[in-house]
Design an enzyme around this catalytic site. Structure first.
Site, PDB file in Angstrom:
ATOM      1  N   ASP A   9       0.878  -1.168   0.000  1.00  0.00           N
ATOM      2  CA  ASP A   9       0.000   0.000   0.000  1.00  0.00           C
ATOM      3  C   ASP A   9       0.926   1.232   0.000  1.00  0.00           C
ATOM      4  O   ASP A   9       2.111   1.116   0.353  1.00  0.00           O
ATOM      5  CB  ASP A   9      -0.875  -0.039   1.261  1.00  0.00           C
ATOM      6  N   ASP A  11      -0.096   5.108   0.903  1.00  0.00           N
ATOM      7  CA  ASP A  11      -0.328   6.074   1.989  1.00  0.00           C
ATOM      8  C   ASP A  11      -0.291   5.367   3.351  1.00  0.00           C
ATOM      9  O   ASP A  11      -1.107   4.484   3.615  1.00  0.00           O
ATOM     10  CB  ASP A  11      -1.708   6.723   1.825  1.00  0.00           C
TER      11      ASP A  11
HETATM   12  C1  BG6 Z   1      -5.785   5.819   0.158  1.00  0.00           C
HETATM   13  C2  BG6 Z   1      -5.918   6.555   1.475  1.00  0.00           C
HETATM   14  O1  BG6 Z   1      -4.471   5.441  -0.038  1.00  0.00           O
HETATM   15  O2  BG6 Z   1      -6.202   6.668  -0.921  1.00  0.00           O
HETATM   16  C3  BG6 Z   1      -7.340   7.071   1.640  1.00  0.00           C
HETATM   17  O3  BG6 Z   1      -5.612   5.665   2.538  1.00  0.00           O
HETATM   18  C4  BG6 Z   1      -7.709   7.944   0.439  1.00  0.00           C
HETATM   19  O4  BG6 Z   1      -7.438   7.805   2.848  1.00  0.00           O
HETATM   20  C5  BG6 Z   1      -7.549   7.131  -0.839  1.00  0.00           C
HETATM   21  O5  BG6 Z   1      -9.054   8.389   0.560  1.00  0.00           O
HETATM   22  C6  BG6 Z   1      -7.877   7.915  -2.103  1.00  0.00           C
HETATM   23  O6  BG6 Z   1      -6.919   8.916  -2.277  1.00  0.00           O
HETATM   24  P1  BG6 Z   1      -6.935  10.037  -3.409  1.00  0.00           P
HETATM   25  O7  BG6 Z   1      -5.510  10.536  -3.419  1.00  0.00           O
HETATM   26  O8  BG6 Z   1      -7.319   9.373  -4.694  1.00  0.00           O
HETATM   27  O9  BG6 Z   1      -7.924  11.072  -2.987  1.00  0.00           O
HETATM   28 MG    MG Z   2      -2.759   3.141   3.582  1.00  0.00          MG
END
Ligand code: BG6
Ligand code: MG
Length: 216
Positions: A9, A11
């Site tokens: 993963d 984030d």
């Molecule tokens: C995930 C995060 O990696 O990405 C979530 O953990 C987030 O919190 C999701 O909502 C979508 O992210 P983005 O950058 O497309 O808004």
């Molecule tokens: Mg994550």
């Protein structure tokens, strides 16, 4: 067969963008007068932008129209993108560089499996754009975690059997997605306490790679 690939993963596992997601949602919630705590924020880990908004709006005093929701999500994303401008390789989480280096030495393939549509810009900012053998992200999928789609796409891009893949996740939704994909799952950070994790560690600096690769 054994573990042939590790799917990370992004984030909260590779990079500490999870705090930026919180700050951007918090600004939106405060402006709208909606209660938004760190506890609620934990439910957004691994969940897509629009689904995150739906969770945030559960505390709203009034219904929001589809157009309003799109505007709120766009506003959140531009605030988040503004925060991402600060990102640099210094934001890579402890242990990540070492684990990547070690996996490459051992001939284990590596991929990203993230719900985020901002994955390409984040990987570029932290200097890992060309590091992974495959990247599957929010731009590749219809269903976000806990649906297994993003991890199955990552395995497909790698050309690996899902049973030969292990996922590293900081989200409960991500661990569930990994299990539903038929993969082994490592929980780090917030997800290290989940019963779904086949192996858990506070972060990758404290993870035993031999044990992870022996999970198959
Ligand atoms: C995930 C995060 O990696 O990405 C979530 O953990 C987030 O919190 C999701 O909502 C979508 O992210 P983005 O950058 O497309 O808004
Ligand atoms: Mg994550």
């Amino acid at each position: 067969m054994g573990i042939q690939a590790v799917i990370f993963d992004l984030d909260g596992v590779i990079v500490s963008t999870d705090e930026y997601h919180f700050l951007a949602w918090k600004a939106i919630a405060d402006r709208e007068g909606i209660e938004f705590t760190r506890e609620i924020n934990e439910q957004l880990r691994g969940v897509s932008r629009m689904e995150s908004l739906e969770i945030l709006l559960r505390k709203a005093a009034r219904p929001y129209s589809a157009e309003e929701k799109l505007a709120l999500a766009a506003d959140k994303n531009s605030r988040y993108r503004e925060l991402l401008n600060r990102l640099s390789p210094a934001d890579i989480l402890p242990g990540v560089d070492h684990v990547i280096e070690e996996l490459k030495l051992r001939g284990v393939r590596i991929a990203i499996g993230s719900s985020s549509k901002n994955t390409p810009i984040i990987l570029e900012k932290i200097g890992l754009k060309d590091t992974f053998d495959a990247v599957a992200d929010g731009n590749d999928i219809q269903n976000s975690k806990p649906d297994p789609e993003v991890f199955l796409v990552a395995a497909q891009k790698l050309g690996e059997d899902p049973a030969a893949c292990v996922v590293v996740e900081d989200a409960y939704a991500g661990l569930e997605a990994a299990k539903r994909a038929g993969m082994k799952a490592v929980g780090v950070g917030f997800a290290s306490g989940s019963p779904l994790a086949d192996y858990a560690a506070p972060d990758l600096a404290h993870a035993d790679l031999d044990q992870i690769l022996a999970l198959a």
